[in-house]
Design an enzyme around this catalytic site. Sequence first.
Site, PDB file in Angstrom:
ATOM      1  CE1 TYR A   1      69.735  41.452  71.375  1.00  0.00           C
ATOM      2  CE2 TYR A   1      68.909  39.248  71.775  1.00  0.00           C
ATOM      3  CZ  TYR A   1      69.522  40.168  70.943  1.00  0.00           C
ATOM      4  OH  TYR A   1      69.904  39.806  69.691  1.00  0.00           O
TER       5      TYR A   1
ATOM      6  NE  ARG B   1      67.528  37.315  60.626  1.00  0.00           N
ATOM      7  CZ  ARG B   1      68.021  36.397  61.405  1.00  0.00           C
ATOM      8  NH1 ARG B   1      68.023  35.153  61.043  1.00  0.00           N
ATOM      9  NH2 ARG B   1      68.554  36.693  62.592  1.00  0.00           N
TER      10      ARG B   1
ATOM     11  CE  LYS C   1      72.737  38.936  70.070  1.00  0.00           C
ATOM     12  NZ  LYS C   1      72.831  37.946  69.017  1.00  0.00           N
TER      13      LYS C   1
ATOM     14  CD  GLU D   1      72.997  40.021  66.358  1.00  0.00           C
ATOM     15  OE1 GLU D   1      73.966  39.312  66.682  1.00  0.00           O
ATOM     16  OE2 GLU D   1      71.818  39.710  66.605  1.00  0.00           O
ATOM     17  CG  ASP D   2      69.556  40.225  63.921  1.00  0.00           C
ATOM     18  OD1 ASP D   2      69.763  39.001  64.026  1.00  0.00           O
ATOM     19  OD2 ASP D   2      68.832  40.841  64.712  1.00  0.00           O
TER      20      ASP D   2
ATOM     21  CG  ASP E   1      74.872  35.237  68.518  1.00  0.00           C
ATOM     22  OD1 ASP E   1      75.511  34.351  69.113  1.00  0.00           O
ATOM     23  OD2 ASP E   1      73.740  35.600  68.863  1.00  0.00           O
ATOM     24  CG  ASP E   2      71.940  36.149  63.622  1.00  0.00           C
ATOM     25  OD1 ASP E   2      71.302  36.372  64.650  1.00  0.00           O
ATOM     26  OD2 ASP E   2      72.496  37.030  62.945  1.00  0.00           O
TER      27      ASP E   2
ATOM     28  CG  ASN F   1      63.231  32.946  69.567  1.00  0.00           C
ATOM     29  OD1 ASN F   1      62.730  32.260  70.436  1.00  0.00           O
ATOM     30  ND2 ASN F   1      64.533  33.020  69.367  1.00  0.00           N
TER      31      ASN F   1
END
Length: 559
Positions: free
Chosen positions: A107, A160, A178, A249-250, A272-273, A412
């Site tokens: 990850y 993204r 993930k 996700e993303d 999740d983001d 991050n």
Amino acid sequence: MYGMHQFPDQVSRLSDLPTGYDLLHHPWFSKGTAFTEEERDLLNLRGLLPPIVSTIEGQTQRAINNIRKKSTNLEKYIFLVTLQERNETLFYRLLMDHLEELMPIIYTPTVGQACSEYLHIFRRPMGLQLSKRDKGRFKQILQNWPRKDVRVIVVTDGERILGLGDLGLGGIGIPVGKMALYTALAGIHPGHNLPIIIDVGTNNPRLLNEPLYLGLKEERIRGQEYDDLIDEFVWAVQEVYPKALIQFEDFANLNAFRLLEAYEDRISCFNDDIQGTASVAVAGVFAALKETRTRLADHRILFLGAGEAATGIGHLIVDALKEDGMPEPEAKTHCWFVDSKGLVVTGREGIGGHKAFFAHTGEFTADLLTAIRLLKPTILIGASGQGGSFTREVIEAMAAINDRPVIFALSNPTSHAECTAEQAYGWSGGRAIFASGSPFDPVTIDGKTRYPGQGNNAYIFPAVGLAAVVTAASRIPNETFLIAAHALSELVTDQERSEGRLYPTLTRIREVSFHIALAVTRFLFRKRLARVKEPADPESWLRTFIYEPRYPDYTRLPR
Ligand code: NAD
């Protein structure tokens, strides 16, 4: 053999198992060099393997030795993905036995590099790849996935990817990584997992001009055409895999909030983001409350950034205040936001959509330091992607207002963190309560060592996923993430707290995930969102779902 839960991919008769070369190369059934003498005779494997029989422990040792010899993290990643395709059981044994070492490979951060370089490191296709050209055929294509008991889907459109932007088809690395964590951390059987990318084009000029790029070399579709495609996907999943949770996700900002809003009350899904991040950050805030012996209502929170992460946290804080009895209009005044244009106040330009909820009446300033002086926040949370934006003046201002300033630098990777752990502790005279998105080493000030907390989403999403799988939940309301946040913060031991930790140590993450999943499972039953019968003893029932990577003894199968 596995208790109450029927795991997927279980062969019940020897005749259902491939033999010889096909068995040796079957990723779900292979034991590689660990096939026993008896199995080698029974399953036509003689001569296809070296003469000495290995154990899974020996194989794991060989694999980790191999990985440690690789000179780059990307090579380690390629080794791991190849192992996953060759021998799934060994891959998970290795990952679970060396979690701390291998999580940053499988990850973030290495997976980001793998996504960027996907077209060069490509060996075999990963996950399910849908594209806009498949419109009208999603239902049929979903059925091409070889595993039939799919319960968790992680889906991205690659726009993204982490902090790296639009990586087009290369984004598939994120759902794949993930899903591996769903299994390694929460024990969801890999047969329940389905990673998916929907290729809607890319706006990344590097990929559009790259002859070897494997995705569609077309601009991303937008508007109704995009929405119709995702809608077809969502309802196709409901038909083909009706028990499956969809984790978005993303997705880029412009789609992430809309998709969540469109589907959260209709199907089992979460983002999740937005929500996973919120849960882990709020768990950190709850842990900080214990440290400061205060109530959430005593706090004013200032966010730097007003995107998916920051507003997601804001909404969960509002939910937490409401849970304590505060009306929503009052609760949201506890959260203030500074975005790239400055303080989010009513009447300011560029405040639409998800930010409007948090626009308050107040004096405008474009500057974070002035905002701190005006608002006197007790908690400062950075989710802006702007490295170094918590300057010495910012930290000192927080320390001047507060005895124990709570400072979270969540951006991050490490280079984007708003400040380092050393800066937060150092500039606050050792008084800050600090957490970050990327890991930081412990800091010693005046002889006292502090262990900064890493608000890793991996504490939350696998656990929520496990609870959704076992209960076949019909929906995952936002409140679920508050339950998970409470559970996570309560799992920090006294010893960990005395070291300044806001989260349990990563070495305990499997046990921690189980207990969060148990709390969420109980909640889903309580809310009548479960689509299975409630067991008398949820804890032992939940344990029967936990996958342990072990080789079966094929000689025991009935002929
Ligand atoms: P996003 O693109 O949705 O939001 C970024 C926000 O930052 C936007 O509101 C933007 O206006 C604001 N911003 C940009 N430049 C700014 C500036 N100079 N000053 C103030 N605000 C500015 O992104 P996101 O998904 O919300 O992620 C933001 C950061 O949070 C990323 O770095 C990501 O890595 C991090 N994150 C951390 C975790 C975690 O720690 N568990 C989880 C998710 C995201």
